[in-house]
Design a protein around this motif. Structure first.
Motif, PDB file in Angstrom:
ATOM      1  N   GLN A 109      -8.091   3.206 -16.708  1.00  0.00           N
ATOM      2  CA  GLN A 109      -8.415   2.719 -18.050  1.00  0.00           C
ATOM      3  C   GLN A 109      -9.673   3.385 -18.574  1.00  0.00           C
ATOM      4  OE1 GLN A 109      -6.159   0.939 -19.614  1.00  0.00           O
ATOM      5  NE2 GLN A 109      -4.981   0.937 -17.701  1.00  0.00           N
ATOM      6  N   GLY A 110     -10.613   3.701 -17.677  1.00  0.00           N
ATOM      7  CA  GLY A 110     -11.801   4.435 -18.077  1.00  0.00           C
ATOM      8  C   GLY A 110     -11.464   5.829 -18.584  1.00  0.00           C
ATOM      9  N   LEU A 111     -10.470   6.460 -17.952  1.00  0.00           N
ATOM     10  CA  LEU A 111     -10.022   7.777 -18.415  1.00  0.00           C
ATOM     11  C   LEU A 111      -9.385   7.682 -19.800  1.00  0.00           C
ATOM     12  CD1 LEU A 111      -8.484   9.244 -15.115  1.00  0.00           C
ATOM     13  CD2 LEU A 111     -10.662   9.859 -16.186  1.00  0.00           C
ATOM     14  N   PHE A 112      -8.628   6.608 -20.037  1.00  0.00           N
ATOM     15  CA  PHE A 112      -8.060   6.388 -21.368  1.00  0.00           C
ATOM     16  C   PHE A 112      -9.168   6.226 -22.410  1.00  0.00           C
ATOM     17  CE2 PHE A 112      -3.865   4.483 -19.635  1.00  0.00           C
ATOM     18  CZ  PHE A 112      -3.289   5.746 -19.607  1.00  0.00           C
ATOM     19  N   ALA A 113     -10.199   5.445 -22.053  1.00  0.00           N
ATOM     20  CA  ALA A 113     -11.313   5.235 -22.979  1.00  0.00           C
ATOM     21  C   ALA A 113     -12.031   6.549 -23.280  1.00  0.00           C
ATOM     22  CB  ALA A 113     -12.289   4.210 -22.390  1.00  0.00           C
ATOM     23  N   ALA A 114     -12.227   7.361 -22.244  1.00  0.00           N
ATOM     24  CA  ALA A 114     -12.869   8.661 -22.434  1.00  0.00           C
ATOM     25  C   ALA A 114     -12.023   9.557 -23.341  1.00  0.00           C
ATOM     26  CB  ALA A 114     -13.096   9.334 -21.087  1.00  0.00           C
ATOM     27  N   GLN A 125       0.825  -1.204   0.000  1.00  0.00           N
ATOM     28  CA  GLN A 125       0.000   0.000   0.000  1.00  0.00           C
ATOM     29  C   GLN A 125       0.864   1.262   0.000  1.00  0.00           C
ATOM     30  OE1 GLN A 125      -3.054  -0.201  -0.553  1.00  0.00           O
ATOM     31  NE2 GLN A 125      -4.129   1.620   0.145  1.00  0.00           N
ATOM     32  N   ARG A 126       1.884   1.289   0.852  1.00  0.00           N
ATOM     33  CA  ARG A 126       2.742   2.475   0.905  1.00  0.00           C
ATOM     34  C   ARG A 126       3.551   2.620  -0.379  1.00  0.00           C
ATOM     35  NH1 ARG A 126       6.179   2.593   6.284  1.00  0.00           N
ATOM     36  NH2 ARG A 126       6.363   0.365   5.843  1.00  0.00           N
ATOM     37  N   ARG A 127       3.963   1.491  -0.951  1.00  0.00           N
ATOM     38  CA  ARG A 127       4.735   1.547  -2.193  1.00  0.00           C
ATOM     39  C   ARG A 127       3.891   2.129  -3.331  1.00  0.00           C
ATOM     40  NH1 ARG A 127       6.321  -3.217  -2.116  1.00  0.00           N
ATOM     41  NH2 ARG A 127       4.829  -4.195  -3.520  1.00  0.00           N
ATOM     42  N   ALA A 128       2.627   1.736  -3.404  1.00  0.00           N
ATOM     43  CA  ALA A 128       1.741   2.270  -4.439  1.00  0.00           C
ATOM     44  C   ALA A 128       1.603   3.779  -4.299  1.00  0.00           C
ATOM     45  CB  ALA A 128       0.368   1.596  -4.358  1.00  0.00           C
ATOM     46  N   LYS A 129       1.486   4.258  -3.058  1.00  0.00           N
ATOM     47  CA  LYS A 129       1.356   5.700  -2.824  1.00  0.00           C
ATOM     48  C   LYS A 129       2.639   6.436  -3.194  1.00  0.00           C
ATOM     49  CE  LYS A 129      -2.037   5.227   0.926  1.00  0.00           C
ATOM     50  NZ  LYS A 129      -2.327   5.500   2.359  1.00  0.00           N
ATOM     51  N   VAL A 130       3.775   5.883  -2.786  1.00  0.00           N
ATOM     52  CA  VAL A 130       5.052   6.545  -3.059  1.00  0.00           C
ATOM     53  C   VAL A 130       5.343   6.571  -4.560  1.00  0.00           C
ATOM     54  CG1 VAL A 130       7.550   6.329  -2.795  1.00  0.00           C
ATOM     55  CG2 VAL A 130       6.070   6.095  -0.806  1.00  0.00           C
ATOM     56  N   LEU A 131       5.056   5.470  -5.258  1.00  0.00           N
ATOM     57  CA  LEU A 131       5.293   5.430  -6.694  1.00  0.00           C
ATOM     58  C   LEU A 131       4.412   6.431  -7.424  1.00  0.00           C
ATOM     59  CD1 LEU A 131       5.734   1.605  -7.384  1.00  0.00           C
ATOM     60  CD2 LEU A 131       7.461   3.391  -7.543  1.00  0.00           C
ATOM     61  N   SER A 132       3.201   6.636  -6.934  1.00  0.00           N
ATOM     62  CA  SER A 132       2.316   7.639  -7.537  1.00  0.00           C
ATOM     63  C   SER A 132       2.895   9.040  -7.337  1.00  0.00           C
ATOM     64  CB  SER A 132       0.922   7.555  -6.924  1.00  0.00           C
ATOM     65  OG  SER A 132       0.304   6.321  -7.218  1.00  0.00           O
ATOM     66  N   MET A 133       3.391   9.327  -6.146  1.00  0.00           N
ATOM     67  CA  MET A 133       4.007  10.626  -5.882  1.00  0.00           C
ATOM     68  C   MET A 133       5.280  10.802  -6.709  1.00  0.00           C
ATOM     69  SD  MET A 133       3.532  10.899  -1.740  1.00  0.00           S
ATOM     70  CE  MET A 133       4.383  12.482  -1.697  1.00  0.00           C
ATOM     71  N   LEU A 134       6.050   9.731  -6.833  1.00  0.00           N
ATOM     72  CA  LEU A 134       7.270   9.781  -7.641  1.00  0.00           C
ATOM     73  C   LEU A 134       6.940  10.101  -9.090  1.00  0.00           C
ATOM     74  CD1 LEU A 134      10.307   9.337  -7.886  1.00  0.00           C
ATOM     75  CD2 LEU A 134       9.873   6.897  -8.155  1.00  0.00           C
ATOM     76  N   ASN A 135       5.871   9.503  -9.578  1.00  0.00           N
ATOM     77  CA  ASN A 135       5.441   9.780 -10.941  1.00  0.00           C
ATOM     78  C   ASN A 135       5.074  11.252 -11.108  1.00  0.00           C
ATOM     79  OD1 ASN A 135       4.711   8.793 -13.642  1.00  0.00           O
ATOM     80  ND2 ASN A 135       2.632   9.299 -13.036  1.00  0.00           N
ATOM     81  N   PHE A 152      -2.860   7.992 -16.903  1.00  0.00           N
ATOM     82  CA  PHE A 152      -1.544   7.402 -16.692  1.00  0.00           C
ATOM     83  C   PHE A 152      -1.055   7.632 -15.269  1.00  0.00           C
ATOM     84  CE2 PHE A 152       3.107   7.882 -16.689  1.00  0.00           C
ATOM     85  CZ  PHE A 152       3.470   6.613 -17.114  1.00  0.00           C
ATOM     86  N   SER A 153      -1.218   8.842 -14.757  1.00  0.00           N
ATOM     87  CA  SER A 153      -0.708   9.196 -13.435  1.00  0.00           C
ATOM     88  C   SER A 153      -1.411   8.435 -12.317  1.00  0.00           C
ATOM     89  CB  SER A 153      -0.853  10.707 -13.208  1.00  0.00           C
ATOM     90  OG  SER A 153      -0.124  11.425 -14.166  1.00  0.00           O
ATOM     91  N   ILE A 154      -2.695   8.183 -12.469  1.00  0.00           N
ATOM     92  CA  ILE A 154      -3.445   7.484 -11.428  1.00  0.00           C
ATOM     93  C   ILE A 154      -3.157   5.986 -11.431  1.00  0.00           C
ATOM     94  CG2 ILE A 154      -5.788   6.781 -10.751  1.00  0.00           C
ATOM     95  CD1 ILE A 154      -6.712   9.590 -11.481  1.00  0.00           C
ATOM     96  N   GLY A 155      -2.979   5.402 -12.608  1.00  0.00           N
ATOM     97  CA  GLY A 155      -2.842   3.951 -12.689  1.00  0.00           C
ATOM     98  C   GLY A 155      -1.440   3.400 -12.673  1.00  0.00           C
ATOM     99  N   PHE A 156      -0.459   4.179 -13.133  1.00  0.00           N
ATOM    100  CA  PHE A 156       0.874   3.620 -13.342  1.00  0.00           C
ATOM    101  C   PHE A 156       1.551   3.204 -12.040  1.00  0.00           C
ATOM    102  CE2 PHE A 156       5.509   4.111 -13.974  1.00  0.00           C
ATOM    103  CZ  PHE A 156       5.689   3.157 -14.971  1.00  0.00           C
ATOM    104  N   GLY A 157       1.536   4.069 -11.039  1.00  0.00           N
ATOM    105  CA  GLY A 157       2.202   3.753  -9.780  1.00  0.00           C
ATOM    106  C   GLY A 157       1.614   2.527  -9.106  1.00  0.00           C
ATOM    107  N   VAL A 158       0.291   2.397  -9.141  1.00  0.00           N
ATOM    108  CA  VAL A 158      -0.370   1.245  -8.524  1.00  0.00           C
ATOM    109  C   VAL A 158       0.017  -0.037  -9.242  1.00  0.00           C
ATOM    110  CG1 VAL A 158      -2.602   0.211  -7.965  1.00  0.00           C
ATOM    111  CG2 VAL A 158      -2.308   2.685  -7.804  1.00  0.00           C
ATOM    112  N   THR A 186       1.687  -2.057 -17.696  1.00  0.00           N
ATOM    113  CA  THR A 186       2.577  -0.902 -17.543  1.00  0.00           C
ATOM    114  C   THR A 186       3.231  -0.519 -18.873  1.00  0.00           C
ATOM    115  OG1 THR A 186       4.432  -2.326 -16.868  1.00  0.00           O
ATOM    116  CG2 THR A 186       3.070  -1.392 -15.119  1.00  0.00           C
ATOM    117  N   SER A 187       3.542  -1.514 -19.701  1.00  0.00           N
ATOM    118  CA  SER A 187       4.137  -1.222 -21.006  1.00  0.00           C
ATOM    119  C   SER A 187       3.156  -0.469 -21.898  1.00  0.00           C
ATOM    120  CB  SER A 187       4.579  -2.519 -21.685  1.00  0.00           C
ATOM    121  OG  SER A 187       5.584  -3.173 -20.931  1.00  0.00           O
TER     122      SER A 187
END
Length: 413
Positions: free
Chosen positions: A290-295, A123-133, A324-330, A226-227
């Protein structure tokens, strides 16, 4: 814990800074080296090639001898490569320097993600990776501005001297601040047996590593997701000049403003992700991205068919950056979760796949003569369907008991 976060952020920032800082000086570099700007644009591909060829090698070594030595070596290579780039007198030496910069930055990039895997829970890693992004998204906006200010008083080699200075700072952090986070590296174990290494015929590895296989459907699914995400964002960056300046009629100032605003959207979305993770499940956020990508695909398609004004493209661009920013870190956090022993190789595989997939897609679409808008719509629509299917069909597995025990040992040490 703070020391690991600071060092990881610094290690990662070498990668985007080396891409964006020197671009403002490209015309002067081309003039001084007797080359055209188009010839020097290959420096971007050369730089990524240096990263890709180094990542797996660096990841394996960081799992074997530790994260810290690889971080220090990568920073040193980056320093000398930057100095070489600033002293280049012809395009050949310049491209060699860019390749070597990729080697140094790639080593640091892999180690940064491995360190976060070593020291943070899911959980903490997902949050930190999002902030890093989010921080990484600021670099394409800030770096050209800094480069412009530098070149107001100094020649273009000073840009590479600045990169070398960043390398020195990262090297000092790695030597003086960073502590070794890989407590499970091979050199520490005296009682495990050696078995054939499936990724290096003729070599051996410790038996505890054989439970962490990479031909696992969950890991492969996250590599694919991720790719596709990286391919989407790099496709957007690659085609944005044509869409913004040619199709929409913006000048260079308008283009710069557009890129700055979309970078701001990326930053805000990235920094909101830790808050959202406290409320929603990881899978929900991944599906939302992914919904944001579709939109975005729908908006861009409607704009291309003249159902919406061309200005609507700006909404589509913002949706791409936010998705991208919301999904990539997770997703990156989930991909690294199963690997307490081989996090270095896992992060290497992820990095190589992301770089190669994006480069191949952009090259293939260009070879086929696909328009800039259709290139972007295709990866959004097709990639979104594939990613959403993988998220729904292959959920995050329960962490094995042995891995939980290893994580607890790592946290305590």
């Amino acid at each position: 814990m703070i020391r690991f976060l600071i060092c990881s952020f610094a290690l990662v920032l070498l990668y985007p800074t080396a891409i964006d800082l020197y671009l403002v000086g490209l015309p002067q570099i081309a003039h001084d080296l007797g080359a055209t700007e188009s010839q020097l644009h290959i420096a971007f591909s050369i730089y990524l090639a240096g990263m890709a060829t180094t990542m797996l090698f660096a990841g394996r070594l960081s799992d074997t001898i530790g994260r810290k030595p690889i971080a220090i070596a990568g920073a040193i290579i980056f320093i000398f490569a930057s100095l070489l780039g600033g002293q280049a007198e012809n395009s050949t030496v310049f491209l060699v320097a860019r390749f070597a910069q990729g080697i140094g930055a790639g080593s640091c990039y892999v180690v940064a993600f491995a360190i976060l895997r070593d020291t943070l829970d899911d959980q903490r890693r997902a949050k930190v990776l999002s902030m890093l992004n989010g921080i990484i998204c600021i670099v394409p906006v800030i770096a050209p501005v800094i480069g412009h200010l530098i070149m107001l008083k100094f020649p273009w080699p000073s840009l590479f001297s600045t990169m070398a200075g960043m390398g020195v700072l990262v090297c000092l952090l790695s030597v003086l601040v960073l502590k070794e986070s890989n407590t499970n590296r091979l050199g520490r174990s005296n009682h495990t047996t050696l078995v054939p290494d499936p990724f290096a015929p003729g070599e051996t590895q410790h038996s505890q590593f054989t439970n962490e296989r990479f031909l696992d459907r969950f890991f492969v699914s996250r590599v694919v997701i991720t790719s596709i995400g990286v391919t989407t964002i790099l496709t957007y960056v690659n085609v944005s000049p044509m869409l913004v300046m040619d199709a929409m009629g913006f000048d260079r100032g308008g283009y710069s403003t557009t890129m700055a605003l979309t970078a701001l959207v990326s930053m805000l979305a990235s920094f909101s992700a830790p808050f959202l993770l406290s409320i929603f499940k990881q899978r929900s956020l991944m599906l939302f991205s992914q919904g944001l990508f579709a939109a975005a695909a729908i908006v861009l398609m409607a704009s291309g068919l003249s159902l919406l004004d061309q200005v609507a493209n700006l909404i589509g661009f913002s949706l791409i950056c936010a998705g991208f920013s919301i999904g990539f870190g997770v997703t990156m956090s989930q991909a690294l979760s199963p690997y307490s022993q081989r996090a270095g190789v896992a992060s290497s595989i992820l990095g190589i796949a992301q770089v190669c997939a994006s480069a191949f897609y952009i090259w293939l679409m260009g070879l086929m003569g696909v328009s800039a808008l259709n290139m972007l719509i295709t990866v959004l629509a097709l990639g979104g369907v594939i990613s959403a299917a993988l998220i729904l069909l292959i959920p995050l597995p329960a962490l094995p008991t042995c891995c939980k025990a290893n994580e607890e040992i790592t946290r305590a040490s």
